[in-house]
Design a protein around this motif. Structure first.
Motif, PDB file in Angstrom:
ATOM      1  N   ASP A  43     -36.171  32.633  77.962  1.00  0.00           N
ATOM      2  CA  ASP A  43     -35.251  32.735  76.829  1.00  0.00           C
ATOM      3  C   ASP A  43     -35.978  33.133  75.550  1.00  0.00           C
ATOM      4  N   ALA A  44     -37.187  32.651  75.356  1.00  0.00           N
ATOM      5  CA  ALA A  44     -37.963  33.016  74.172  1.00  0.00           C
ATOM      6  C   ALA A  44     -38.334  34.498  74.210  1.00  0.00           C
ATOM      7  N   GLN A  45     -38.714  35.011  75.378  1.00  0.00           N
ATOM      8  CA  GLN A  45     -39.033  36.436  75.522  1.00  0.00           C
ATOM      9  C   GLN A  45     -37.791  37.280  75.248  1.00  0.00           C
ATOM     10  N   ARG A  46     -36.661  36.853  75.764  1.00  0.00           N
ATOM     11  CA  ARG A  46     -35.405  37.580  75.536  1.00  0.00           C
ATOM     12  C   ARG A  46     -35.067  37.597  74.043  1.00  0.00           C
ATOM     13  N   ASN A  47     -35.201  36.442  73.373  1.00  0.00           N
ATOM     14  CA  ASN A  47     -34.928  36.387  71.942  1.00  0.00           C
ATOM     15  C   ASN A  47     -35.872  37.291  71.159  1.00  0.00           C
ATOM     16  N   LEU A  48     -37.149  37.307  71.544  1.00  0.00           N
ATOM     17  CA  LEU A  48     -38.123  38.170  70.876  1.00  0.00           C
ATOM     18  C   LEU A  48     -37.715  39.633  71.007  1.00  0.00           C
ATOM     19  N   ASP A  70     -30.006  39.582  58.124  1.00  0.00           N
ATOM     20  CA  ASP A  70     -29.300  40.649  58.845  1.00  0.00           C
ATOM     21  C   ASP A  70     -29.935  40.905  60.205  1.00  0.00           C
ATOM     22  N   VAL A  71     -31.242  40.818  60.261  1.00  0.00           N
ATOM     23  CA  VAL A  71     -31.939  40.985  61.545  1.00  0.00           C
ATOM     24  C   VAL A  71     -31.521  39.871  62.490  1.00  0.00           C
ATOM     25  N   ALA A  72     -31.526  38.642  61.996  1.00  0.00           N
ATOM     26  CA  ALA A  72     -31.148  37.493  62.828  1.00  0.00           C
ATOM     27  C   ALA A  72     -29.700  37.627  63.313  1.00  0.00           C
ATOM     28  N   ARG A  73     -28.815  38.006  62.415  1.00  0.00           N
ATOM     29  CA  ARG A  73     -27.401  38.151  62.786  1.00  0.00           C
ATOM     30  C   ARG A  73     -27.233  39.210  63.866  1.00  0.00           C
ATOM     31  N   ARG A  74     -27.908  40.349  63.714  1.00  0.00           N
ATOM     32  CA  ARG A  74     -27.808  41.429  64.692  1.00  0.00           C
ATOM     33  C   ARG A  74     -28.400  41.008  66.037  1.00  0.00           C
ATOM     34  N   ALA A  75     -29.465  40.204  65.988  1.00  0.00           N
ATOM     35  CA  ALA A  75     -30.122  39.741  67.222  1.00  0.00           C
ATOM     36  C   ALA A  75     -29.372  38.573  67.852  1.00  0.00           C
ATOM     37  N   ARG A  76     -28.403  38.030  67.118  1.00  0.00           N
ATOM     38  CA  ARG A  76     -27.625  36.866  67.572  1.00  0.00           C
ATOM     39  C   ARG A  76     -28.510  35.647  67.807  1.00  0.00           C
TER      40      ARG A  76
END
Length: 114
Positions: A43-48, A70-76
């Motif tokens: 999950d950490a790799q996927r989030n990265l 904005d980066v966080a929002r786009r990355a969910r």
């Protein structure tokens, strides 16, 4: 951005995959080295990967001035997740630039070999 004698310099090295002194402000050098060499959880790799892709898109669309939120929002993901891996926008942009440089270098080598 590099701030000496704080956990940020180590976090920056971890986020960029670089070296560093291997110690944190608390003197836990072994834990810091383990963090750099231990594989990420799935999950950490996927989030990265989501954060890096989102950052490329957001900065490509809005420029360097785009907020990390904005980066966080786009990355969910939460903005804390972004800052945990990349303590500053400079570190995140540097990581993207390093990956792009590596990708382009590989393409050039492949093209020259054909």
């Amino acid at each position: 951005m590099h701030i000496q004698n704080t956990h940020w310099s180590t976090a920056s090295a971890v986020a960029t995959g670089g070296g560093g002194l291997g110690t944190t402000a608390g003197g836990r050098g072994d834990e810091s080295r383990a963090a750099r060499t231990a594989p990420l959880r799935v999950d950490a790799q996927r989030n990265l990967e989501h954060v890096l892709r989102a950052a490329r898109e957001v900065f490509g669309e809005l420029g360097y001035g785009a907020p990390m939120e904005d980066v966080a929002r786009r990355a969910r993901v939460g903005v804390g997740t972004v800052y945990r891996r990349f303590p500053s926008k400079d570190v995140l942009v540097r990581r993207i630039a390093e990956e792009e440089t590596s990708r382009l270098t590989d393409q050039a080598r492949t093209a020259l070999g054909q």
